[in-house]
Scaffold this motif. Structure first.
Motif, PDB file in Angstrom:
ATOM      1  N   ASP A  55      -2.862  -0.709   4.948  1.00 25.76           N
ATOM      2  CA  ASP A  55      -2.188  -1.996   4.776  1.00 25.76           C
ATOM      3  C   ASP A  55      -0.739  -1.880   5.231  1.00 25.76           C
ATOM      4  N   GLY A  56       0.080  -2.854   4.829  1.00 27.54           N
ATOM      5  CA  GLY A  56       1.435  -2.955   5.345  1.00 27.54           C
ATOM      6  C   GLY A  56       2.407  -1.902   4.880  1.00 27.54           C
ATOM      7  N   TYR A  57       1.996  -1.003   3.997  1.00 31.81           N
ATOM      8  CA  TYR A  57       2.951   0.001   3.517  1.00 31.81           C
ATOM      9  C   TYR A  57       3.297   1.038   4.580  1.00 31.81           C
ATOM     10  N   GLN A  58       2.415   1.280   5.527  1.00 30.65           N
ATOM     11  CA  GLN A  58       2.751   2.248   6.563  1.00 30.65           C
ATOM     12  C   GLN A  58       3.926   1.766   7.404  1.00 30.65           C
ATOM     13  N   ALA A  59       4.128   0.460   7.484  1.00 29.39           N
ATOM     14  CA  ALA A  59       5.267  -0.064   8.230  1.00 29.39           C
ATOM     15  C   ALA A  59       6.591   0.375   7.622  1.00 29.39           C
ATOM     16  N   PHE A  60       6.610   0.647   6.317  1.00 32.22           N
ATOM     17  CA  PHE A  60       7.825   1.182   5.700  1.00 32.22           C
ATOM     18  C   PHE A  60       8.049   2.622   6.149  1.00 32.22           C
ATOM     19  N   ASN A  61       6.986   3.367   6.310  1.00 34.44           N
ATOM     20  CA  ASN A  61       7.096   4.758   6.707  1.00 34.44           C
ATOM     21  C   ASN A  61       7.498   4.909   8.164  1.00 34.44           C
ATOM     22  N   THR A  62       7.020   4.025   9.014  1.00 38.93           N
ATOM     23  CA  THR A  62       7.370   4.063  10.440  1.00 38.93           C
ATOM     24  C   THR A  62       8.616   3.239  10.748  1.00 38.93           C
ATOM     25  N   HIS A  63       9.078   2.478   9.745  1.00 44.11           N
ATOM     26  CA  HIS A  63      10.265   1.615   9.893  1.00 44.11           C
ATOM     27  C   HIS A  63      10.078   0.596  11.013  1.00 44.11           C
ATOM     28  N   LEU A  64       8.863   0.035  11.011  1.00 42.38           N
ATOM     29  CA  LEU A  64       8.520  -1.021  11.951  1.00 42.38           C
ATOM     30  C   LEU A  64       8.176  -2.299  11.179  1.00 42.38           C
ATOM     31  N   LEU A  65       9.016  -2.635  10.220  1.00 33.99           N
ATOM     32  CA  LEU A  65       8.787  -3.817   9.407  1.00 33.99           C
ATOM     33  C   LEU A  65       8.951  -5.083  10.234  1.00 33.99           C
ATOM     34  N   THR A  66       8.167  -6.069   9.886  1.00 22.99           N
ATOM     35  CA  THR A  66       8.270  -7.378  10.529  1.00 22.99           C
ATOM     36  C   THR A  66       8.666  -8.428   9.496  1.00 22.99           C
ATOM     37  N   VAL A  67       9.103  -9.569   9.968  1.00 25.02           N
ATOM     38  CA  VAL A  67       9.610 -10.616   9.076  1.00 25.02           C
ATOM     39  C   VAL A  67       8.507 -11.253   8.247  1.00 25.02           C
ATOM     40  N   ASN A 105       8.739  -1.117  -5.704  1.00 22.40           N
ATOM     41  CA  ASN A 105       9.699  -0.143  -6.175  1.00 22.40           C
ATOM     42  C   ASN A 105       9.093   0.540  -7.400  1.00 22.40           C
ATOM     43  N   PRO A 106       8.506   1.744  -7.225  1.00 17.03           N
ATOM     44  CA  PRO A 106       8.895   2.731  -6.219  1.00 17.03           C
ATOM     45  C   PRO A 106       8.056   2.822  -4.948  1.00 17.03           C
ATOM     46  N   LEU A 107       6.913   2.169  -4.862  1.00 15.67           N
ATOM     47  CA  LEU A 107       5.972   2.503  -3.797  1.00 15.67           C
ATOM     48  C   LEU A 107       6.544   2.322  -2.397  1.00 15.67           C
ATOM     49  N   ALA A 108       7.116   1.151  -2.103  1.00 10.79           N
ATOM     50  CA  ALA A 108       7.660   0.921  -0.762  1.00 10.79           C
ATOM     51  C   ALA A 108       8.853   1.829  -0.489  1.00 10.79           C
ATOM     52  N   TYR A 109       9.632   2.127  -1.538  1.00 10.67           N
ATOM     53  CA  TYR A 109      10.775   3.024  -1.366  1.00 10.67           C
ATOM     54  C   TYR A 109      10.304   4.442  -1.052  1.00 10.67           C
ATOM     55  N   VAL A 110       9.267   4.894  -1.760  1.00 12.69           N
ATOM     56  CA  VAL A 110       8.706   6.218  -1.481  1.00 12.69           C
ATOM     57  C   VAL A 110       8.173   6.272  -0.055  1.00 12.69           C
ATOM     58  N   ALA A 111       7.466   5.229   0.356  1.00 10.83           N
ATOM     59  CA  ALA A 111       6.892   5.198   1.702  1.00 10.83           C
ATOM     60  C   ALA A 111       7.963   5.208   2.786  1.00 10.83           C
ATOM     61  N   SER A 112       9.181   4.768   2.447  1.00 15.28           N
ATOM     62  CA  SER A 112      10.251   4.667   3.439  1.00 15.28           C
ATOM     63  C   SER A 112      10.954   5.987   3.719  1.00 15.28           C
ATOM     64  N   ALA A 113      10.747   6.984   2.878  1.00 17.45           N
ATOM     65  CA  ALA A 113      11.523   8.221   2.975  1.00 17.45           C
ATOM     66  C   ALA A 113      10.735   9.330   3.653  1.00 17.45           C
ATOM     67  N   ASP A 114      11.389  10.496   3.767  1.00 17.40           N
ATOM     68  CA  ASP A 114      10.790  11.650   4.443  1.00 17.40           C
ATOM     69  C   ASP A 114       9.991  12.526   3.499  1.00 17.40           C
ATOM     70  N   GLU A 115       9.795  12.099   2.269  1.00 16.55           N
ATOM     71  CA  GLU A 115       9.061  12.905   1.300  1.00 16.55           C
ATOM     72  C   GLU A 115       7.555  12.706   1.403  1.00 16.55           C
ATOM     73  N   VAL A 116       7.121  11.697   2.168  1.00 13.32           N
ATOM     74  CA  VAL A 116       5.690  11.447   2.330  1.00 13.32           C
ATOM     75  C   VAL A 116       5.359  11.139   3.783  1.00 13.32           C
ATOM     76  N   THR A 117       4.088  11.280   4.082  1.00 13.42           N
ATOM     77  CA  THR A 117       3.521  10.786   5.329  1.00 13.42           C
ATOM     78  C   THR A 117       2.271   9.986   4.968  1.00 13.42           C
ATOM     79  N   PHE A 118       1.672   9.337   5.955  1.00 16.75           N
ATOM     80  CA  PHE A 118       0.501   8.513   5.693  1.00 16.75           C
ATOM     81  C   PHE A 118      -0.759   9.182   6.231  1.00 16.75           C
ATOM     82  N   ASN A 119      -1.785   9.181   5.384  1.00 15.52           N
ATOM     83  CA  ASN A 119      -3.070   9.739   5.769  1.00 15.52           C
ATOM     84  C   ASN A 119      -3.938   8.703   6.475  1.00 15.52           C
ATOM     85  N   ASN A 120      -3.732   7.423   6.141  1.00 16.72           N
ATOM     86  CA  ASN A 120      -4.401   6.345   6.862  1.00 16.72           C
ATOM     87  C   ASN A 120      -3.576   5.079   6.714  1.00 16.72           C
ATOM     88  N   ALA A 121      -3.833   4.131   7.580  1.00 19.25           N
ATOM     89  CA  ALA A 121      -3.031   2.901   7.615  1.00 19.25           C
ATOM     90  C   ALA A 121      -3.862   1.745   7.079  1.00 19.25           C
TER      91      ALA A 121
END
Length: 473
Positions: free
Chosen positions: A78-90, A60-76
């Motif tokens: 680590d696990g932060y892209q999962a916040f952007n795609t909303h494909l989080l795992t346990v 917070n803020p990084l994972a929160y920023v990654a979760s919203a529509d204000e950013v996209t990912f240029n490369n994957a």
């Protein structure tokens, strides 16, 4: 007395308070025989809680920023892209650590709240004890606010850990119960917490009455207690400690190391330098450097086209929030990148701004609109817009929204406030929370309601069978 930054840098209370919400051993507890004796112990302990808040920056803020529509990912990477795609795992590492760090902070705060009243130090007055307890309750409320925002209902723990069975095998409380705990703590904190401290670093870097009122305003907006949100926001807005930065240069500097602890800030997480306690968020946002004297990053998270198009011509916030890479400083020219949170070439990180005045003005605008007081809501909205276009706050501006709302012409005040919050608070971690609060996350992000909260870390559930998993995980 040492300065706040010096204490924060020198004291490593993790050696004293070592804790996770699921992994406690008796030897990690502070023995009352050798601690909790003096005012200095109490102050050192509460400053130690801020060390844990510093640890939250990658989430917070990084994972929160990654979760919203204000950013996209240029490369994957680590696990932060999962916040952007909303494909989080346990078993997502960031989901797991965010839980641990927040509960670790809660444990530290609980220890202070339990032990400080028993300190027998003639130099430690009851008023000073009350201030330390109030600060600790504010911090506990902040940790629970993070947890309920991310995971929904979570276990409420309000006393120091004593045994594994009693403390770590408890069921989740409901979302309403967690918010009630947060409100109780903040209300109690507000009564005794200092209005300010001896210097700007402490006044902006530690919990104050204004910070408690600002966080209460955010919580009341979430719990739909709109008049209370207005009342608390108004107290903050009327506080002479806080004022909007109206100079475009000063506004942009607010997000740099040189602009730490400005008059607009209510509460900032303090960072000194990259060599001692930097947060390193620049590695996610900045393009790759082409020179040894220029700081660069991995250019993983980039501004979305949606937010870039949303800034109108002349809006000073676009240049404060984003930049375009040039050569030879960077390897590639023309890369648009997030400018906030970035390290300077002298290897200093900016502070993480948690609460600032513009956010609270827009909170009041949103609450007033919910109460049907549209004219007053527009006044607040236009204050932020005038600053954004470098117009005197007291002057009418061509960028103002109408004060006499004509809904027949299609003006949507709710949408206007949402849009203004997206632009004003871009990349600061608020957008995802705003979308969830207003019930728009599903439509805007294209996700199910279940995906608006994170999974309970499997590591926690393995150790606590009473923790039920959130839906769809």
């Amino acid at each position: 007395m040492k300065t706040f930054k010096t204490i924060l840098l020198m004291i490593n209370l993790s050696l004293l308070f070592s804790c996770e919400v699921i992994n406690q051993d008796p030897e990690d507890r502070i023995a009352e025989l050798n601690f909790w004796k003096t005012e200095e112990d109490a102050v050192a302990s509460v400053i130690g809680v801020y060390d844990r808040i510093q640890s939250l920056a990658p989430y917070n803020p990084l994972a929160y920023v990654a979760s919203a529509d204000e950013v996209t990912f240029n490369n994957a990477a680590d696990g932060y892209q999962a916040f952007n795609t909303h494909l989080l795992t346990v078993d997502n590492a960031q989901v797991d650590l965010y839980w641990q760090y927040n509960y670790s902070g809660i444990h530290r705060a609980n220890d202070i709240i339990a032990r400080v009243p028993g300190i027998n130090d003639k130099a430690f007055s009851e008023e000073e004890k009350a201030a330390i307890l109030a600060e600790s309750k504010f911090l506990r409320a902040y940790f629970y606010y993070n947890l309920v925002t991310a995971y929904g209902g979570v276990p409420i723990i309000t006393r120091p850990y004593d045994s594994f069975n009693a403390d770590f095998t408890i069921a989740k409380n409901s979302v309403d119960e967690v918010y009630a705990q947060i409100i109780d703590d903040l209300t109690e904190a507000e009564a005794s917490i200092p209005v300010s401290f001896a210097d700007a670093t402490q006044t902006r870097g530690r919990a104050t009455r204004g910070a408690a009122q600002a966080l209460l305003a955010k919580v009341y907006l979430t719990t739909k207690e709109y008049q209370k949100a207005v009342d608390k926001a108004t107290q903050v807005i009327n506080n002479p400690l806080y004022s909007l930065l109206t100079n475009p240069t000063a506004y942009a500097n607010m997000f740099t190391p040189a602009g730490r602890n400005s008059s607009e800030s209510i509460w900032e997480v303090q960072f000194v330098s990259s060599t001692s306690e930097g947060h390193g968020l620049h590695t996610r946002f900045m393009p790759q450097s082409n020179q040894s004297t220029v700081v660069g990053g991995q250019y993983q998270i980039v501004p979305s086209q949606k937010i870039l198009r949303a800034f109108d011509e002349g809006d000073i916030r676009k240049a404060a929030s984003t930049a375009v890479s040039t050569t030879p400083q960077f390897k590639t020219a023309g890369q648009v990148y997030v400018k906030k949170h970035n390290r300077s070439n002298s290897n200093e990180d900016p502070n993480i701004i948690v609460l600032r005045l513009a956010d609270i003005i827009l909170i009041r605008a949103e609450a007033l609109n919910k109460l049907g007081q549209t004219s007053l809501a527009v006044q607040d909205l236009n204050i932020v817009r005038r600053r954004a276009f470098n117009v005197a706050l007291s002057s009418a501006s061509p960028y103002d929204y109408p004060s006499n709302l004509d809904m027949a012409k299609g003006f949507d005040l709710t949408a206007a406030i949402d849009n203004e919050r997206m632009l004003e608070l871009a990349f600061e971690g608020h957008r995802w929370v705003d979308l969830k609060r207003n019930g728009k996350a599903e439509a805007v992000l294209g996700i199910s309601t279940a995906k608006t909260i994170w999974p309970i870390p499997q590591r926690e559930r393995n150790r606590n069978p009473k923790l039920e998993q959130n839906n769809d995980y």
